[in-house]
Enzyme design. Structure first.
Site, PDB file in Angstrom:
ATOM      1  N   CYS A   1       0.824  -1.202   0.000  1.00 19.76           N
ATOM      2  CA  CYS A   1       0.000   0.000   0.000  1.00 19.76           C
ATOM      3  C   CYS A   1       0.869   1.268   0.000  1.00 19.76           C
ATOM      4  O   CYS A   1       1.452   1.591  -1.024  1.00 19.76           O
ATOM      5  CB  CYS A   1      -0.989  -0.037   1.156  1.00 19.76           C
ATOM      6  SG  CYS A   1      -2.418   1.006   0.853  1.00 19.76           S
TER       7      CYS A   1
ATOM      8  N   HIS B   1      -3.494  -5.007   0.134  1.00 18.01           N
ATOM      9  CA  HIS B   1      -2.864  -5.578   1.330  1.00 18.01           C
ATOM     10  C   HIS B   1      -2.910  -7.102   1.268  1.00 18.01           C
ATOM     11  O   HIS B   1      -3.839  -7.721   1.808  1.00 18.01           O
ATOM     12  CB  HIS B   1      -3.613  -5.110   2.586  1.00 18.01           C
ATOM     13  CG  HIS B   1      -3.430  -3.657   2.879  1.00 18.01           C
ATOM     14  ND1 HIS B   1      -2.407  -3.174   3.655  1.00 18.01           N
ATOM     15  CD2 HIS B   1      -4.145  -2.588   2.480  1.00 18.01           C
ATOM     16  CE1 HIS B   1      -2.504  -1.855   3.735  1.00 18.01           C
ATOM     17  NE2 HIS B   1      -3.547  -1.471   3.028  1.00 18.01           N
TER      18      HIS B   1
ATOM     19  N   GLU C   1      -1.376  -9.145   2.921  1.00 16.14           N
ATOM     20  CA  GLU C   1      -1.271  -9.743   4.267  1.00 16.14           C
ATOM     21  C   GLU C   1      -2.635 -10.149   4.834  1.00 16.14           C
ATOM     22  O   GLU C   1      -2.716 -11.048   5.660  1.00 16.14           O
ATOM     23  CB  GLU C   1      -0.549  -8.789   5.231  1.00 16.14           C
ATOM     24  CG  GLU C   1      -1.275  -7.496   5.612  1.00 16.14           C
ATOM     25  CD  GLU C   1      -1.024  -6.332   4.670  1.00 16.14           C
ATOM     26  OE1 GLU C   1      -0.658  -6.583   3.490  1.00 16.14           O
ATOM     27  OE2 GLU C   1      -1.191  -5.161   5.084  1.00 16.14           O
TER      28      GLU C   1
HETATM   29  N1  GLN Z   1      -1.803   6.697   2.930  1.00 15.51           N
HETATM   30  C1  GLN Z   1      -1.975   5.944   1.729  1.00 15.51           C
HETATM   31  C2  GLN Z   1      -3.327   6.158   1.086  1.00 15.51           C
HETATM   32  O1  GLN Z   1      -4.228   6.614   1.720  1.00 15.51           O
HETATM   33  C3  GLN Z   1      -1.716   4.476   1.963  1.00 15.51           C
HETATM   34  C4  GLN Z   1      -2.707   3.832   2.852  1.00 15.51           C
HETATM   35  C5  GLN Z   1      -2.231   2.533   3.407  1.00 15.51           C
HETATM   36  O2  GLN Z   1      -1.030   2.239   3.433  1.00 15.51           O
HETATM   37  N2  GLN Z   1      -3.124   1.718   3.898  1.00 15.51           N
HETATM   38  O3  GLN Z   1      -3.511   5.839  -0.072  1.00 15.51           O
END
Ligand code: GLN
Length: 546
Positions: free
Chosen positions: A389, A518, A520
C-alpha cells in the site's frame, strides 16, 4: 425450519490482552474440525462506528473485510484460524448499535414508543448477532465481547447475551477467559481475581460454562478445585490456557483438555470425529530449528510510552510467519524505525544483514523520507523488498526521484505542490476529503486485479486474475505510466474496470514488488500468501549466492 444455531459468548476477566480473539479462533477451529459450520464475530465497546478512525498504536491494526468494513484485528485472527471469509455483519461497535437505534427512531421505526437504553439497545445487539449467524449459516456462532467484565462499556452487550440465554434454552454458552497471576514474592498461582470476575459476571445474571485459565503455567489440580468450588462449576470445566511458544499451539492445547467435546456435549450435539492433521503439520513446521530468515519491517506505529507494540502490523507479521514456515524456516522479525534513516544515513548499511525487507502501509508524512531511503538502498543493493500500500506508493516515488530523475516527485499526501505527483488522490476521494467525510470512506475491500504474465508476481500467484483487499485514498497516476515503463518498471497488476495500477515490479531486481492492496489480509496458516512466499524465496536465494 429455521436452523437451531448455538451461540458461545466469550468474555474476558481480570485483564485485557489475554488473547480472547485467539481463544475464540481456537474454539472455532476445533468445532470446525469436527465438521460443524462455525463463524465468529466481535463486539467492540467503542463509540467509534468502525476501527478505521482509531490510531493503530492505540488499537492495533485495522483489518479490512472483503466487503469493505474496517474492523478490529481479531476479525483477521478469526479468518486465519477458521480459514474463512467474514463480512461486515461479523463486527459490531457500540457506535454502530446506537447509530442504528437513533436512525430507526428518527424514521418513526419504534411506532411512538419511548425508546430506551434497555431494552432497545440490547434488542438491536441481539438482532445483529442473530443476523450474523443467519448470514454465515452457522451451526455454532461464537461471539467475542470486547473488554473485561465489570466495565461499564460492555454491560449492554452482557445484557443482550443474558437475554439470549434466557430465550434460547440449551443453545447459549458462556466462556470466561481469565488470568491467574503468580506474584513474584509468593511464587504461587492465585485464583482470587478470577473468582471476582465470575462474581461480577454472576451479578450480570450470567454463569460461565467454562473458564479458560490464562497463566504462565498450566493450572494444577488444587487451582482447578478452588475455582470449581468458589465459582460453582465442575472442575473439568476449568480449562488450562498456559503461555505458549506461538498462538497456533493453542487449539492443540484446548484439544488436549477436550474443550470442543465438552462444549458439544453441553449443546447436546454429537462430538463427531475431528480432523486436525493439517493443522498439526503446520504447527510442526512452525517449530523448525533451521537457520532463521531475517526480515526487517520498516514502520512507525510501534511506540506506546516505553513499550514497543507490534500489533499495528499484526497481519503482516502473521503473513511472514506463514510464508517462512511453508518454506520450513523459522523467522526473526526486526522492527526498523523509518525515522532513523532520515537522520542516520550510515545505518542503511545494516539492512544488508536481512534476507528481506517489508515496507508496510501507513499514513501521513512522518517517516516517509526514511522509508524512501530504505527503498532506494534495497533497489540498489538488490535486497528483496515488498511494499504494501503506502509501501508501494513510496516505491513509485523513489523510482521517480532517482531513476526518472524527477527530484521533487512525491505523493500529494506529503506534498500537494509537487510538480510530479506520481501518487495522488483517487478522483472520488477529493470530494470526500473536502467535505470531511472521512470515516469508512477510503477505497475499501476486495477488488479484482488482472496480472501481467511473465512477471514474478504472476508466476508466484500462478493465476491471471486475483482478488485482493484495499484500504487507501491515493493511487498511482496513470499519466506517468509510460515514463515508468520505459525506465524499466513493470505494471504487474491492474484493476480491470478503472485501470488502476495495483502492482509494481522491477524485473531487473531479485524481488522488488509493491502492491496497492494488502496481501497480508489474505494469508492463512494453511494458505500462505504467494507474494510473501515469493519475497522470502528471493531472500533465501540471495543468501545462497552471497
Ligand atoms: N496513505 C496511503 C493512502 O491513503 C496508503 C494507505 C495505506 O497504506 N493503507 O492511499
Amino acid at each position: 425450519m429455521a436452523k437451531q444455531t448455538r451461540y458461545i459468548f466469550v468474555v474476558g476477566g481480570v485483564l485485557s490482552g489475554l488473547g480472547k480473539g485467539i481463544a475464540v479462533s481456537s474454539i472455532g477451529l476445533l468445532l470446525k474440525s469436527r465438521g460443524y459450520r462455525v463463524a465468529a464475530m466481535k463486539i467492540d465497546p467503542y463509540i467509534n462506528v468502525d476501527a478505521g478512525t482509531m490510531n493503530p498504536t492505540e488499537h492495533g491494526e485495522v483489518f479490512v473485510t472483503a466487503d469493505g468494513l474496517e474492523t478490529d484485528q481479531d476479525i483477521g485472527n478469526y479468518e486465519r484460524f477458521l480459514d474463512t471469509e467474514l463480512t461486515r455483519h461479523d463486527y459490531m461497535t457500540t457506535g454502530q448499535v446506537y447509530l442504528s437505534v437513533i436512525e430507526r427512531e428518527r424514521a418513526l421505526g419504534y411506532n411512538g414508543k419511548c425508546v430506551e437504553v434497555v431494552p432497545h439497545v440490547p434488542e438491536e445487539v441481539i438482532h445483529r448477532i442473530t443476523t450474523a449467524a443467519r448470514v454465515n449459516r452457522s451451526d455454532i456462532h461464537i461471539v467475542e465481547i470486547g473488554g473485561t467484565v465489570g466495565e461499564y462499556q460492555n454491560m449492554l452487550f452482557l445484557e443482550a447475551a443474558r437475554m439470549m440465554h434466557l430465550r434460547m434454552p440449551g443453545r447459549v454458552q458462556f466462556v470466561l477467559l481469565s488470568y491467574l497471576p503468580i506474584p513474584g514474592q509468593l511464587g504461587e498461582m492465585k485464583t482470587k481475581p478470577t473468582q471476582y470476575a465470575v462474581r461480577t459476571l454472576n451479578a450480570a445474571g450470567i454463569q460461565p460454562d467454562f473458564i479458560l485459565g490464562r497463566g504462565a503455567v498450566p493450572l494444577d489440580a488444587p487451582r482447578k478445585e478452588k475455582l470449581s468450588i468458589n465459582c460453582n462449576m465442575r472442575p473439568e470445566d476449568i480449562i488450562s490456557a498456559p503461555d505458549v511458544k506461538n498462538i497456533y499451539h493453542i487449539p492443540l492445547n484446548f484439544e488436549k483438555e477436550r474443550l470442543a467435546e465438552k462444549i458439544l456435549t453441553k449443546f447436546k450435539m454429537p462430538a463427531r470425529r475431528r480432523d486436525l492433521q493439517q493443522w498439526k503439520t503446520f504447527v510442526r513446521h512452525s517449530m523448525s530449528t533451521a537457520e532463521p530468515l531475517r526480515v526487517g519491517i520498516v514502520g512507525k506505529y510501534f511506540a506506546s510510552g516505553t513499550f514497543t507494540l507490534s500489533d499495528s502490523y499484526l497481519s503482516v507479521i502473521e503473513a511472514v510467519k506463514h510464508a517462512a514456515w511453508s518454506l520450513r524456516r523459522p523467522v526473526e522479525i526486526t522492527w526498523l524505525n523509518a525515522e532513523q534513516y532520515e537522520t542516520n544515513i550510515a545505518s542503511l548499511k545494516e539492512l544488508r544483514a536481512f534476507h528481506a525487507l517489508i515496507i508496510p502501509g501507513g499514513f501521513g508524512s512522518r517517516g516517509v523520507e526514511g522509508k524512501i531511503a530504505v527503498i532506494q538502498y534495497a533497489r540498489q543493493q538488490a535486497i528483496p523488498i515488498l511494499g504494501l500500500c503506502y509501501g508501494m506508493q513510496l516505491m513509485a516515488v523513489e523510482f521517480a526521484r532517482h531513476v526518472l530523475k524527477w527530484r521533487d516527485a512525491n505523493t500529494t499526501e506529503v506534498d500537494v505542490a509537487t510538480k510530479h505527483p506520481v501518487i495522488d488522490l483517487l478522483p472520488e476521494q477529493e470530494r470526500l476529503m473536502k467535505e470531511h467525510h472521512l470515516g469508512g470512506s477510503m477505497r475499501l475491500g476486495a477488488y479484482p486485479c488482472r496480472l501481467t504474465s511473465t512477471t514474478k508476481t504472476a508466476a508466484m500467484y500462478d493465476r491471471r486474475q486475483v482478488i485482493e483487499r484495499h484500504r487507501h485514498r491515493y493511487e498511482f497516476q496513470n499519466r506517468y505510466r509510460q515514463d515508468f515503463e520505459r525506465a524499466g518498471m513493470v505494471i504487474a497488476g491492474v484493476e480491470p474496470k478503472r485501470q488502476l495500477v495495483e502492482i509494481l515490479e522491477l524485473p531487473s531486481h531479485p524481488w522488488f514488488v509493491g502492491t496497492q492492496f494488502h496481501p497480508e489480509f489474505l494469508s492463512h496458516p494453511l494458505q500462505p500468501h504467494p507474494l510473501f512466499v515469493g519475497l522470502l524465496r528471493a531472500g533465501i536465494q540471495r543468501k545462497k549466492t552471497k
